[in-house]
Design an enzyme around this catalytic site. Structure first.
Site, PDB file in Angstrom:
ATOM      1  N   TYR A 211       6.025  -2.161   2.233  1.00 52.61           N
ATOM      2  CA  TYR A 211       5.971  -2.861   1.311  1.00 52.61           C
ATOM      3  C   TYR A 211       7.238  -3.159   0.408  1.00 52.61           C
ATOM      4  O   TYR A 211       7.625  -3.285  -0.627  1.00 52.61           O
ATOM      5  CB  TYR A 211       5.485  -2.453   0.636  1.00 52.61           C
ATOM      6  CG  TYR A 211       3.985  -2.004   0.739  1.00 52.61           C
ATOM      7  CD1 TYR A 211       2.965  -3.211   0.843  1.00 52.61           C
ATOM      8  CD2 TYR A 211       3.038  -0.563   0.878  1.00 52.61           C
ATOM      9  CE1 TYR A 211       1.677  -2.819   1.676  1.00 52.61           C
ATOM     10  CE2 TYR A 211       1.407  -0.486   2.185  1.00 52.61           C
ATOM     11  CZ  TYR A 211       1.155  -1.746   1.518  1.00 52.61           C
ATOM     12  OH  TYR A 211      -0.466  -1.543   2.647  1.00 52.61           O
TER      13      TYR A 211
ATOM     14  N   HIS B  29       0.120 -11.136   0.512  1.00 55.93           N
ATOM     15  CA  HIS B  29       0.175 -10.129   1.179  1.00 55.93           C
ATOM     16  C   HIS B  29       1.472  -9.587   0.946  1.00 55.93           C
ATOM     17  O   HIS B  29       2.068 -10.510   1.734  1.00 55.93           O
ATOM     18  CB  HIS B  29      -0.924  -9.841   2.119  1.00 55.93           C
ATOM     19  CG  HIS B  29      -2.455 -10.046   1.986  1.00 55.93           C
ATOM     20  ND1 HIS B  29      -2.895  -9.236   1.528  1.00 55.93           N
ATOM     21  CD2 HIS B  29      -3.146 -10.693   2.270  1.00 55.93           C
ATOM     22  CE1 HIS B  29      -4.578  -9.478   1.204  1.00 55.93           C
ATOM     23  NE2 HIS B  29      -4.418 -10.998   2.163  1.00 55.93           N
TER      24      HIS B  29
END
Length: 148
Positions: A23, A101
């Site tokens: 991430y 996302h």
């Protein structure tokens, strides 16, 4: 001027520290600030909300018809793969939305390959890390410029 709503689902409050190899190291407040700045530069307003609670996100979506929201950008996190309720809330308010996302769910575990939102979203942006948010916002700004 349009008002845009940016929603972040569960665990996104941990950006910058949670699995940075997937991430990244940028925090959620940094993402929100950059997107708000870009929206303002384009002549729009942007507010954001992160919640680990599904009902909080749903209640915020339900409030959009009264607050003048024109577009929703949403990173539903793990709710992507589980939440019919979130899908129903987005359909109930009938606003265009983009699913976002950071990672590409289709390159991850099989249970992440299904989205309850994607078939109703104007678009889905995934796999570009933090740039997924920027790309989605630029798409929304372009749409607003063409009178959705």
């Amino acid at each position: 001027m349009a008002h845009l709503l940016l929603l972040h689902g569960p665990n996104l409050n941990l950006l910058g520290t949670r699995e940075p190899e997937i991430y990244g190291r940028i925090t959620l407040p940094q993402i929100d600030a950059a997107l708000a700045e870009r929206a303002t530069a384009a002549g729009h307003g942007l507010s954001s909300l992160q919640s680990n609670a599904e009902h909080v996100l749903i209640e915020r979506i339900h409030a959009t018809p009264e607050d003048g929201t024109a577009f929703i950008l949403i990173n539903p996190g793990a709710f992507t793969h589980t939440s019919v309720a979130l899908r129903d809330a987005l359909l109930a308010v009938a606003l265009p939305f983009v699913e976002i996302h950071l990672s590409n769910p289709y390159t991850r575990e099989p249970f992440r390959h299904h989205s309850y939102l994607a078939d109703k979203a104007l678009g889905v942006v995934c796999g570009f890390g933090v740039d997924s948010y920027r790309i989605a916002l630029e798409g929304v700004i372009a749409r607003l410029g063409s009178d959705v």
